[in-house]
Motif scaffolding. Sequence first.
Motif, PDB file in Angstrom:
ATOM      1  N   LEU A  34      -9.502  11.276 -16.301  1.00 52.03           N
ATOM      2  CA  LEU A  34      -9.490  11.814 -17.737  1.00 52.03           C
ATOM      3  C   LEU A  34     -10.143  13.361 -17.716  1.00 52.03           C
ATOM      4  O   LEU A  34      -9.157  14.290 -18.389  1.00 52.03           O
ATOM      5  CB  LEU A  34      -9.969  11.166 -18.746  1.00 52.03           C
ATOM      6  N   TRP A  35     -10.986  13.721 -17.049  1.00 55.00           N
ATOM      7  CA  TRP A  35     -11.403  14.943 -17.047  1.00 55.00           C
ATOM      8  C   TRP A  35     -12.070  15.230 -15.589  1.00 55.00           C
ATOM      9  O   TRP A  35     -12.702  16.283 -15.277  1.00 55.00           O
ATOM     10  CB  TRP A  35     -12.433  14.907 -18.276  1.00 55.00           C
ATOM     11  N   ASP A  36     -12.343  14.201 -14.778  1.00 52.42           N
ATOM     12  CA  ASP A  36     -13.335  14.648 -13.430  1.00 52.42           C
ATOM     13  C   ASP A  36     -12.332  14.342 -12.025  1.00 52.42           C
ATOM     14  O   ASP A  36     -13.206  14.212 -11.042  1.00 52.42           O
ATOM     15  CB  ASP A  36     -14.282  13.434 -13.548  1.00 52.42           C
ATOM     16  N   THR A  37     -10.951  14.518 -12.258  1.00 55.95           N
ATOM     17  CA  THR A  37     -10.518  14.330 -11.045  1.00 55.95           C
ATOM     18  C   THR A  37     -10.437  15.685 -10.285  1.00 55.95           C
ATOM     19  O   THR A  37     -10.113  16.858 -10.985  1.00 55.95           O
ATOM     20  CB  THR A  37      -8.797  14.212 -11.328  1.00 55.95           C
ATOM     21  N   PRO A  38     -10.748  15.495  -9.035  1.00 53.94           N
ATOM     22  CA  PRO A  38     -10.744  16.933  -8.253  1.00 53.94           C
ATOM     23  C   PRO A  38      -9.679  17.614  -8.087  1.00 53.94           C
ATOM     24  O   PRO A  38      -8.700  16.947  -7.617  1.00 53.94           O
ATOM     25  CB  PRO A  38     -11.715  16.617  -6.883  1.00 53.94           C
ATOM     26  N   VAL A  39      -9.561  18.663  -8.157  1.00 53.06           N
ATOM     27  CA  VAL A  39      -8.311  19.692  -7.675  1.00 53.06           C
ATOM     28  C   VAL A  39      -8.792  20.410  -6.504  1.00 53.06           C
ATOM     29  O   VAL A  39      -9.594  21.178  -6.569  1.00 53.06           O
ATOM     30  CB  VAL A  39      -7.976  20.626  -8.855  1.00 53.06           C
ATOM     31  N   PHE A  40      -8.159  20.130  -5.247  1.00 53.37           N
ATOM     32  CA  PHE A  40      -8.178  20.730  -4.052  1.00 53.37           C
ATOM     33  C   PHE A  40      -7.575  22.246  -3.885  1.00 53.37           C
ATOM     34  O   PHE A  40      -6.480  22.510  -4.280  1.00 53.37           O
ATOM     35  CB  PHE A  40      -8.064  19.864  -2.947  1.00 53.37           C
ATOM     36  N   ASP A  41      -8.163  23.104  -2.861  1.00 55.58           N
ATOM     37  CA  ASP A  41      -7.389  24.415  -2.665  1.00 55.58           C
ATOM     38  C   ASP A  41      -6.683  24.107  -1.597  1.00 55.58           C
ATOM     39  O   ASP A  41      -6.863  22.888  -0.833  1.00 55.58           O
ATOM     40  CB  ASP A  41      -8.336  25.371  -2.702  1.00 55.58           C
ATOM     41  N   PRO A  42      -5.813  24.850  -1.019  1.00 53.62           N
ATOM     42  CA  PRO A  42      -5.013  24.604   0.335  1.00 53.62           C
ATOM     43  C   PRO A  42      -5.608  24.334   1.362  1.00 53.62           C
ATOM     44  O   PRO A  42      -5.726  23.771   2.486  1.00 53.62           O
ATOM     45  CB  PRO A  42      -4.074  25.931   0.479  1.00 53.62           C
ATOM     46  N   PRO A  58       0.782  -1.188  -0.026  1.00 50.69           N
ATOM     47  CA  PRO A  58      -0.044   0.010  -0.025  1.00 50.69           C
ATOM     48  C   PRO A  58       0.932   1.316  -0.010  1.00 50.69           C
ATOM     49  O   PRO A  58       2.113   1.190   0.118  1.00 50.69           O
ATOM     50  CB  PRO A  58      -0.887  -0.158   1.459  1.00 50.69           C
ATOM     51  N   ARG A  59       0.218   2.359  -0.322  1.00 45.85           N
ATOM     52  CA  ARG A  59       0.886   3.595  -0.101  1.00 45.85           C
ATOM     53  C   ARG A  59       0.085   4.812   0.428  1.00 45.85           C
ATOM     54  O   ARG A  59      -1.179   4.652   0.193  1.00 45.85           O
ATOM     55  CB  ARG A  59       1.335   4.105  -1.528  1.00 45.85           C
ATOM     56  N   PRO A  60       0.555   5.899   0.848  1.00 43.27           N
ATOM     57  CA  PRO A  60      -0.193   6.894   1.263  1.00 43.27           C
ATOM     58  C   PRO A  60      -1.187   7.427   0.268  1.00 43.27           C
ATOM     59  O   PRO A  60      -0.763   7.621  -0.883  1.00 43.27           O
ATOM     60  CB  PRO A  60       0.517   8.021   1.621  1.00 43.27           C
ATOM     61  N   PRO A  61      -2.627   7.505   0.381  1.00 37.22           N
ATOM     62  CA  PRO A  61      -3.311   8.300  -0.604  1.00 37.22           C
ATOM     63  C   PRO A  61      -3.063   9.686  -1.054  1.00 37.22           C
ATOM     64  O   PRO A  61      -2.348  10.423  -0.141  1.00 37.22           O
ATOM     65  CB  PRO A  61      -4.755   8.129  -0.129  1.00 37.22           C
ATOM     66  N   VAL A  62      -2.851   9.982  -2.249  1.00 35.35           N
ATOM     67  CA  VAL A  62      -2.731  11.503  -2.744  1.00 35.35           C
ATOM     68  C   VAL A  62      -4.009  12.078  -3.446  1.00 35.35           C
ATOM     69  O   VAL A  62      -4.856  11.449  -3.886  1.00 35.35           O
ATOM     70  CB  VAL A  62      -1.435  11.308  -3.797  1.00 35.35           C
ATOM     71  N   ARG A  63      -3.886  13.331  -3.626  1.00 32.23           N
ATOM     72  CA  ARG A  63      -4.694  14.103  -4.482  1.00 32.23           C
ATOM     73  C   ARG A  63      -4.320  15.175  -4.988  1.00 32.23           C
ATOM     74  O   ARG A  63      -3.167  15.804  -4.686  1.00 32.23           O
ATOM     75  CB  ARG A  63      -6.110  14.403  -3.532  1.00 32.23           C
ATOM     76  N   LEU A  64      -4.866  15.698  -6.034  1.00 36.16           N
ATOM     77  CA  LEU A  64      -4.439  16.817  -6.635  1.00 36.16           C
ATOM     78  C   LEU A  64      -4.772  18.346  -5.930  1.00 36.16           C
ATOM     79  O   LEU A  64      -5.736  18.486  -5.581  1.00 36.16           O
ATOM     80  CB  LEU A  64      -5.016  16.976  -8.235  1.00 36.16           C
ATOM     81  N   THR A  65      -3.721  19.106  -5.718  1.00 28.73           N
ATOM     82  CA  THR A  65      -3.829  20.301  -5.133  1.00 28.73           C
ATOM     83  C   THR A  65      -3.314  21.395  -5.757  1.00 28.73           C
ATOM     84  O   THR A  65      -2.180  21.374  -6.280  1.00 28.73           O
ATOM     85  CB  THR A  65      -3.157  20.075  -3.783  1.00 28.73           C
ATOM     86  N   GLY A  66      -3.762  22.628  -5.669  1.00 34.37           N
ATOM     87  CA  GLY A  66      -3.050  23.838  -5.916  1.00 34.37           C
ATOM     88  C   GLY A  66      -3.354  24.342  -7.564  1.00 34.37           C
ATOM     89  O   GLY A  66      -4.767  24.218  -7.732  1.00 34.37           O
ATOM     90  N   ASN A  67      -2.602  24.896  -8.345  1.00 41.75           N
ATOM     91  CA  ASN A  67      -3.081  25.596  -9.506  1.00 41.75           C
ATOM     92  C   ASN A  67      -3.749  24.601 -10.310  1.00 41.75           C
ATOM     93  O   ASN A  67      -3.142  23.656 -10.734  1.00 41.75           O
ATOM     94  CB  ASN A  67      -1.700  26.145 -10.065  1.00 41.75           C
ATOM     95  N   PRO A  68      -5.314  24.893 -10.821  1.00 39.60           N
ATOM     96  CA  PRO A  68      -5.710  23.947 -11.712  1.00 39.60           C
ATOM     97  C   PRO A  68      -4.929  23.494 -12.875  1.00 39.60           C
ATOM     98  O   PRO A  68      -5.386  22.464 -13.355  1.00 39.60           O
ATOM     99  CB  PRO A  68      -7.030  24.344 -11.791  1.00 39.60           C
ATOM    100  N   ARG A  69      -4.346  24.391 -13.292  1.00 43.19           N
ATOM    101  CA  ARG A  69      -3.560  23.979 -14.615  1.00 43.19           C
ATOM    102  C   ARG A  69      -2.370  23.265 -14.628  1.00 43.19           C
ATOM    103  O   ARG A  69      -1.709  22.733 -15.288  1.00 43.19           O
ATOM    104  CB  ARG A  69      -3.238  25.297 -15.302  1.00 43.19           C
ATOM    105  N   GLN A  70      -1.743  23.350 -13.325  1.00 43.29           N
ATOM    106  CA  GLN A  70      -0.553  22.561 -13.085  1.00 43.29           C
ATOM    107  C   GLN A  70      -0.565  22.062 -11.545  1.00 43.29           C
ATOM    108  O   GLN A  70       0.250  22.472 -10.950  1.00 43.29           O
ATOM    109  CB  GLN A  70       0.678  23.540 -13.278  1.00 43.29           C
ATOM    110  N   PRO A  71      -1.485  21.378 -11.055  1.00 43.71           N
ATOM    111  CA  PRO A  71      -1.600  20.881  -9.839  1.00 43.71           C
ATOM    112  C   PRO A  71      -0.430  19.973  -9.222  1.00 43.71           C
ATOM    113  O   PRO A  71       0.261  19.222 -10.116  1.00 43.71           O
ATOM    114  CB  PRO A  71      -2.864  20.213  -9.772  1.00 43.71           C
ATOM    115  N   LEU A  72      -0.335  19.699  -8.141  1.00 47.60           N
ATOM    116  CA  LEU A  72       0.583  19.134  -7.512  1.00 47.60           C
ATOM    117  C   LEU A  72      -0.233  17.641  -6.880  1.00 47.60           C
ATOM    118  O   LEU A  72      -1.358  17.716  -6.333  1.00 47.60           O
ATOM    119  CB  LEU A  72       1.510  19.541  -6.352  1.00 47.60           C
TER     120      LEU A  72
END
Length: 171
Positions: free
Chosen positions: A113-121, A56-70
């Motif tokens: 492909l198009w529906d991954t949430p991008v979170f703010d801080p 297993p691995r720690p879960p990750v999510r997209l965060t920050g600038n929607p055009r170039q998220p981390l």
Amino acid sequence: MSGHCRPRIAVSSCLLGNPVRYDGTDKFNDLICNHLAKQFELVAICPEVDAGLGIPRPPVRLTGNPRQPLALGVEDVHLDVTSALTRFTRSWLTQAKAISGLILKSRSPSCGLWDTPVFDPHGEIQSRGPGLFSRIVIQHHPQLPMDDEIRLADPRHCAIFIRRVQQYAAR
Ligand code: SF4
């Protein structure tokens, strides 16, 4: 139709029933494994495992600038796997030349492909878009047929995808 002449498509490994998700589970998809497998040669890809993130691995999510998220840890914001995922994806791009399509897992920070949430801080969803792997593949291979398991559940849409892959393979 013999195996060697079926168009080859890459598929998110968890959709093929492989236990590669962050918590060691899978997302087996009957349509892909039992219907599309008769028409296409399926090649598994898991960007997160192939990037060396482990199971297993720690879960990750997209965060920050929607055009170039981390891709940052859900529980540990100091965990940043953006570079590892980006490095792997760039190395994988040459393999994209040997496939005629991609089926990717919806809403994943890597595969969506198009529906991954991008979170703010603050942890609020600010937009939705592609995952890190998908974003780079789309940029480099914009003509490659790609879809996710949610849209393929619509028979009409699935038929369109199959035709697009066949046309791409016949180029
Ligand atoms: S969604 Fe993509 S990165 Fe996540 S487990 Fe499935 S194949 Fe791996």
